[in-house]
Design a protein around this motif. Sequence first.
Motif, short mmCIF file in Angstrom:
data_model
loop_
_atom_site.label_atom_id
_atom_site.label_comp_id
_atom_site.label_asym_id
_atom_site.label_seq_id
_atom_site.Cartn_x
_atom_site.Cartn_y
_atom_site.Cartn_z
N SER A 426 0.83 -1.21 0.00
CA SER A 426 0.00 0.00 0.00
C SER A 426 0.86 1.26 0.00
CB SER A 426 -0.93 0.00 1.22
OG SER A 426 -1.88 -1.04 1.14
N LEU A 427 2.02 1.20 0.67
CA LEU A 427 2.94 2.34 0.65
C LEU A 427 3.45 2.59 -0.76
CD1 LEU A 427 5.10 1.68 3.86
CD2 LEU A 427 3.23 3.31 3.61
N LEU A 428 3.74 1.53 -1.47
CA LEU A 428 4.20 1.67 -2.85
C LEU A 428 3.14 2.34 -3.72
CD1 LEU A 428 6.38 -0.44 -1.91
CD2 LEU A 428 6.22 -1.40 -4.19
N ASN A 429 1.89 2.14 -3.35
CA ASN A 429 0.79 2.72 -4.11
C ASN A 429 0.44 4.13 -3.64
OD1 ASN A 429 0.45 0.48 -5.79
ND2 ASN A 429 -0.86 -0.55 -4.29
N GLY A 430 1.27 4.70 -2.75
CA GLY A 430 1.11 6.10 -2.39
C GLY A 430 0.40 6.39 -1.10
N LYS A 431 0.00 5.36 -0.35
CA LYS A 431 -0.69 5.62 0.91
C LYS A 431 0.30 6.03 2.00
CE LYS A 431 -4.76 2.70 0.22
NZ LYS A 431 -5.61 1.64 0.81
N ARG A 432 -0.22 6.72 3.01
CA ARG A 432 0.61 7.12 4.15
C ARG A 432 0.83 5.93 5.07
NH1 ARG A 432 -1.10 11.39 7.80
NH2 ARG A 432 -2.87 9.99 8.09
N PHE A 433 1.98 5.96 5.74
CA PHE A 433 2.31 4.86 6.66
C PHE A 433 1.21 4.69 7.71
CE2 PHE A 433 4.26 2.61 10.13
CZ PHE A 433 5.17 1.75 9.53
N GLU A 434 0.68 5.80 8.19
CA GLU A 434 -0.32 5.77 9.26
C GLU A 434 -1.63 5.14 8.82
OE1 GLU A 434 2.87 8.44 10.03
OE2 GLU A 434 1.50 8.36 8.30
N ASP A 435 -1.81 4.93 7.52
CA ASP A 435 -3.10 4.44 7.00
C ASP A 435 -3.05 3.02 6.44
OD1 ASP A 435 -4.18 6.97 7.56
OD2 ASP A 435 -3.63 7.74 5.58
N VAL A 436 -1.92 2.31 6.63
CA VAL A 436 -1.80 1.00 5.96
C VAL A 436 -1.86 -0.18 6.92
CG1 VAL A 436 -0.52 2.00 4.04
CG2 VAL A 436 0.74 1.04 6.00
N GLY A 437 -2.10 0.07 8.21
CA GLY A 437 -2.29 -1.01 9.15
C GLY A 437 -1.05 -1.60 9.77
N ILE A 438 0.11 -1.02 9.51
CA ILE A 438 1.36 -1.48 10.14
C ILE A 438 1.51 -0.77 11.48
CG2 ILE A 438 3.86 -1.65 9.90
CD1 ILE A 438 3.50 -1.42 6.88
N PRO A 439 1.90 -1.48 12.54
CA PRO A 439 2.12 -0.81 13.82
C PRO A 439 3.03 0.40 13.66
CG PRO A 439 2.22 -3.17 14.13
CD PRO A 439 2.12 -2.94 12.65
N ARG A 440 2.63 1.52 14.23
CA ARG A 440 3.34 2.78 14.01
C ARG A 440 4.80 2.73 14.48
NH1 ARG A 440 -0.63 6.00 17.87
NH2 ARG A 440 -1.96 4.35 17.04
N ILE A 441 5.07 1.89 15.50
CA ILE A 441 6.44 1.86 16.02
C ILE A 441 7.39 1.11 15.10
CG2 ILE A 441 5.70 2.12 18.41
CD1 ILE A 441 6.13 -0.82 18.85
N TYR A 442 6.86 0.43 14.07
CA TYR A 442 7.72 -0.25 13.10
C TYR A 442 8.32 0.71 12.08
CZ TYR A 442 6.01 -4.96 14.37
OH TYR A 442 5.72 -6.13 15.01
N LYS A 443 7.80 1.89 11.98
CA LYS A 443 8.21 2.81 10.91
C LYS A 443 9.70 3.13 11.01
CE LYS A 443 7.00 7.19 8.66
NZ LYS A 443 6.11 8.38 8.70
N THR A 444 10.40 2.94 9.90
CA THR A 444 11.82 3.32 9.87
C THR A 444 11.92 4.83 9.70
OG1 THR A 444 13.95 2.79 8.85
CG2 THR A 444 12.08 2.99 7.35
#
Length: 462
Positions: A426-444
């Motif tokens: 979903s990130l590759l398709n332009g969505k924001r990290f906060e909107d794709v269902g991945i735990p926020r603390i995983y964000k690099t």
Amino acid sequence: MSSTIAKPCPSSLLPVKDSTTPFWRTQLHELDDHQSTPDLPSLCDILIIGGGYAGIAASYHLLAGEDSNLETSKPSVVLLEAREACSGATARNGGHLRPAVYAHLSSYIKEYGVEAASELAEFELSHVKAIADLVEKEKIECDFTLTKSFDVFTDNDMAEEIKEAYFELKAAGIAKTTMDDLVWTEGEDAEKVSGVKGCVGCFSFTAAHLWPYKLMMALLSRSVAHGLNLQTHTPVTGISRSSSGTWTAITPRGSITARQVIIATNGYVSARLPEYSGKIVPCRGICSRIVVPPFTQHPHIDKTYGLRFPGGSHDYLIPRSDGSLIVSGARSKFITDQSTWYNVVDDSSLIESASNYFDNYMQDHFLGWEENGAYVERIWTGIMGFNDDKIPSVGEVPGREGCFIAAGFEGHGMPVIWLVMRGVVSLLNGKRFEDVGIPRIYKTTKERLDSTTQVGQVSTTS
């Protein structure tokens, strides 16, 4: 922007050629050493580097999953794997789909807050159903078994600490679904319920086990059928970004240029992204298959296990339908000698100090198994990726637009990676990290990369 030149990575950071053979790779799939085209394509839309759980999951979500639009034109996707398909950590783990965050919830809450910690707990638990649904939908034969798991404590102080934290979190209503799935047993009943000698307290909760190689290769087959160009035996020795924003990967078979790239090499990530050196470090672990001679008497085991011993040692075990058991851990035997496991990419040899650890394992630790003659049939090593902050790194790499990472899963990728990679697509398709269902603390993030901590004395999860 001017182009950046790819510097060849040291061969010492790449997978070794002749690895130990795990049990999971004793029945090889027809795509094991597949190359979809004789020559490496020069161009593609999306390049995936790494042919394990993360890379295969990404290809499936892109091309064959429910989020892909199969009615319209799909992106051209190429997957490069240094060795055979699914020959790394995914085919060397314990086959254990086991959420295991409750023991860490207190520290996560202190570090990241209640909401973020609860989000992580629920995310892991949701993987059991997600994989069960996937196996059913695709009709995959991979020995998937839904069951319960025991988390066993043999140290009174540790058991008391974990129990108190559990009841505090449960009373506070934190991670409710996860907490409600846990059942605590202590005292004399703990040893009887778990079947483990010396158990003073144990949790039981929902988990599953499976044949990870068979699951991944079935998904890879679906992806290839939907257009994935799979190129095994194609190590990437460097990547660079051009002034036009495209990415080029260098391999011994030539170069390939892509609009976007996913680095899914887990413990080997710093070979392509040097900024993660010291942040995600390859660490070697050891695993075994224990076989029971026919016609022997012993209590039946149909649950999976995490066994926590004094001093922080943690083993895990799954039973198989053929009567054998997969057992991994043994870190108490080698944790103090970092040269045997820390920053090591060699899975071609065993960790000598732990090579005998699993001998008599069932006889020593399980009630009623003393005389059954269970023995180690196979033992192997695998390379995991550990983070300096013990949290996986996922998302667009800071300062590298169009380059995405999913790595550093701490030896605990089975209940994490599937939905992480759905989010990455979903990130590759332009969505924001906060909107794709991945735990926020995983964000690099740049802040994580700039932190002064380094991977040191880390401990595994199951």
